[in-house]
Design a protein around this motif. Structure first.
Motif, mmCIF file in Angstrom:
data_model
loop_
_atom_site.group_PDB
_atom_site.id
_atom_site.type_symbol
_atom_site.label_atom_id
_atom_site.label_comp_id
_atom_site.label_asym_id
_atom_site.label_seq_id
_atom_site.Cartn_x
_atom_site.Cartn_y
_atom_site.Cartn_z
ATOM 1 N N TYR A 134 56.895 11.888 -36.742
ATOM 2 C CA TYR A 134 55.595 12.238 -36.182
ATOM 3 C C TYR A 134 54.529 12.015 -37.258
ATOM 4 N N VAL A 135 53.428 11.415 -36.872
ATOM 5 C CA VAL A 135 52.320 11.191 -37.799
ATOM 6 C C VAL A 135 51.039 11.667 -37.121
ATOM 7 N N GLN A 136 50.320 12.545 -37.805
ATOM 8 C CA GLN A 136 49.031 13.002 -37.296
ATOM 9 C C GLN A 136 47.992 11.914 -37.556
ATOM 10 N N PRO A 137 47.238 11.520 -36.523
ATOM 11 C CA PRO A 137 46.210 10.492 -36.746
ATOM 12 C C PRO A 137 45.155 10.971 -37.742
ATOM 13 N N PRO A 138 44.455 10.037 -38.388
ATOM 14 C CA PRO A 138 43.409 10.440 -39.332
ATOM 15 C C PRO A 138 42.269 11.155 -38.614
ATOM 16 N N TYR A 139 41.610 12.038 -39.314
ATOM 17 C CA TYR A 139 40.477 12.792 -38.769
ATOM 18 C C TYR A 139 39.183 11.977 -38.767
ATOM 19 N N ARG A 140 39.170 10.866 -39.497
ATOM 20 C CA ARG A 140 37.945 10.052 -39.540
ATOM 21 C C ARG A 140 38.330 8.591 -39.682
ATOM 22 N N LYS A 141 37.400 7.706 -39.361
ATOM 23 C CA LYS A 141 37.652 6.275 -39.519
ATOM 24 C C LYS A 141 37.942 5.971 -40.986
ATOM 25 N N GLY A 142 38.942 5.162 -41.199
ATOM 26 C CA GLY A 142 39.308 4.799 -42.561
ATOM 27 C C GLY A 142 40.153 5.852 -43.256
ATOM 28 N N GLY A 143 40.385 6.988 -42.599
ATOM 29 C CA GLY A 143 41.200 8.043 -43.190
ATOM 30 C C GLY A 143 42.672 7.705 -43.104
ATOM 31 N N GLU A 144 43.457 8.446 -43.802
ATOM 32 C CA GLU A 144 44.896 8.207 -43.831
ATOM 33 C C GLU A 144 45.603 9.079 -42.792
ATOM 34 N N PRO A 145 46.563 8.502 -42.059
ATOM 35 C CA PRO A 145 47.391 9.325 -41.177
ATOM 36 C C PRO A 145 48.251 10.261 -42.032
ATOM 37 N N LEU A 146 48.646 11.384 -41.473
ATOM 38 C CA LEU A 146 49.376 12.395 -42.223
ATOM 39 C C LEU A 146 50.760 12.604 -41.597
ATOM 40 N N ASP A 161 61.795 14.492 -24.972
ATOM 41 C CA ASP A 161 60.391 14.883 -24.776
ATOM 42 C C ASP A 161 59.450 14.465 -25.903
ATOM 43 N N PHE A 162 60.002 14.016 -27.015
ATOM 44 C CA PHE A 162 59.167 13.735 -28.187
ATOM 45 C C PHE A 162 58.036 12.750 -27.889
ATOM 46 N N GLN A 163 58.351 11.621 -27.302
ATOM 47 C CA GLN A 163 57.333 10.587 -27.080
ATOM 48 C C GLN A 163 56.200 11.097 -26.190
ATOM 49 N N LYS A 164 56.531 11.808 -25.134
ATOM 50 C CA LYS A 164 55.512 12.347 -24.221
ATOM 51 C C LYS A 164 54.643 13.390 -24.932
ATOM 52 N N VAL A 165 55.271 14.266 -25.711
ATOM 53 C CA VAL A 165 54.528 15.288 -26.458
ATOM 54 C C VAL A 165 53.584 14.618 -27.453
ATOM 55 N N MET A 166 54.104 13.658 -28.225
ATOM 56 C CA MET A 166 53.282 12.982 -29.224
ATOM 57 C C MET A 166 52.117 12.233 -28.566
ATOM 58 N N THR A 167 52.381 11.511 -27.502
ATOM 59 C CA THR A 167 51.332 10.764 -26.806
ATOM 60 C C THR A 167 50.262 11.706 -26.271
ATOM 61 N N THR A 168 50.678 12.822 -25.697
ATOM 62 C CA THR A 168 49.729 13.805 -25.148
ATOM 63 C C THR A 168 48.846 14.377 -26.252
ATOM 64 N N SER A 171 46.424 11.515 -27.713
ATOM 65 C CA SER A 171 45.328 11.088 -26.842
ATOM 66 C C SER A 171 44.356 12.216 -26.525
ATOM 67 N N ASN A 172 44.840 13.425 -26.297
ATOM 68 C CA ASN A 172 43.966 14.523 -25.886
ATOM 69 C C ASN A 172 43.337 15.293 -27.040
ATOM 70 N N VAL A 173 44.047 15.418 -28.144
ATOM 71 C CA VAL A 173 43.527 16.189 -29.286
ATOM 72 C C VAL A 173 42.784 15.282 -30.258
ATOM 73 N N TYR A 174 43.362 14.125 -30.555
ATOM 74 C CA TYR A 174 42.787 13.245 -31.573
ATOM 75 C C TYR A 174 42.048 12.051 -30.990
ATOM 76 N N GLY A 175 42.128 11.838 -29.684
ATOM 77 C CA GLY A 175 41.422 10.729 -29.053
ATOM 78 C C GLY A 175 41.968 9.358 -29.410
ATOM 79 N N VAL A 176 43.287 9.290 -29.658
ATOM 80 C CA VAL A 176 43.927 8.037 -30.044
ATOM 81 C C VAL A 176 44.807 7.573 -28.889
ATOM 82 N N ASP A 177 44.534 6.367 -28.393
ATOM 83 C CA ASP A 177 45.380 5.792 -27.337
ATOM 84 C C ASP A 177 46.606 5.177 -27.954
ATOM 85 N N MET A 178 47.738 5.417 -27.325
ATOM 86 C CA MET A 178 49.009 4.889 -27.845
ATOM 87 C C MET A 178 49.585 3.872 -26.882
#
Length: 178
Positions: A134-146, A161-168, A171-178
């Motif tokens: 699991y990788v948390q998307p960066p909080y800003r453009k150019g930031g590093e994933p965590l 369930d991992f893929q569905k949980v991660m995608t949800t 997309s909903n919390v970090y605004g990143v489309d997968m």
């Protein structure tokens, strides 16, 4: 006895809880995101609760309620009250009140603080999802994933369930489309 109360920017407890939340995010880019989320009260994008014990705020819990699970955005207790059992009581109350599995992100156990946090969550009934990356998307453009671990209560299966949980979450919390 802990009570959880929904809170918004018009609440008298808002300044206290805003400070507690911001102080627990040392990174500037995270603070900017937190402020954006906190100040969308007319149409909240997550649920914001303050924990009250004996008429005193002791902690907070913010979460997103999705169809199949609840994602814990943030959980914190007042630093001056740590070690007194409030964190455990708050987390147990949250878990007992939810009818859906609870999911949260946690740092890898590379230092004593993160190891203690994982053990705390395990005692509350969460388990580490260790086999999926699991990788948390960066909080800003150019930031590093965590890179982080996910932890969850019963009701979700890591392998199915991992893929569905991660995608949800992405997309909903970090605004990143997968």
């Amino acid at each position: 006895m802990i009570n959880l109360e929904k809170i918004n920017t018009s609440s008298d407890l808002y300044p206290w809880s805003e400070k507690l939340w911001l102080d627990s995010f040392p990174e500037i880019e995270r603070r900017d995101t937190v402020l954006q989320r906190l100040n969308t009260d007319t149409c909240p994008i997550f649920n914001y609760n303050v924990a009250i014990s004996e008429n005193r705020p002791v902690g907070l819990f913010t979460y997103w309620d999705f169809e199949k699970f609840i994602y814990c955005e943030h959980f914190a207790t007042d630093k001056s009250l740590r070690g007194k059992g409030y964190g455990s009581e708050i987390l147990r109350k949250i878990i007992s009140k939810t009818c859906k599995p609870l999911v949260l992100e946690v740092e890898y156990p590379e230092n004593e603080t993160s190891r203690r946090r994982i053990e705390f969550y395990k005692r509350a009934g969460l388990r580490v999802w260790e086999t999926q990356k699991y990788v948390q998307p960066p909080y800003r453009k150019g930031g590093e994933p965590l890179p982080l671990l996910l932890m969850a209560t019963d009701g979700l299966d890591e392998s199915s369930d991992f893929q569905k949980v991660m995608t949800t979450i992405h997309s909903n919390v970090y605004g990143v489309d997968m």
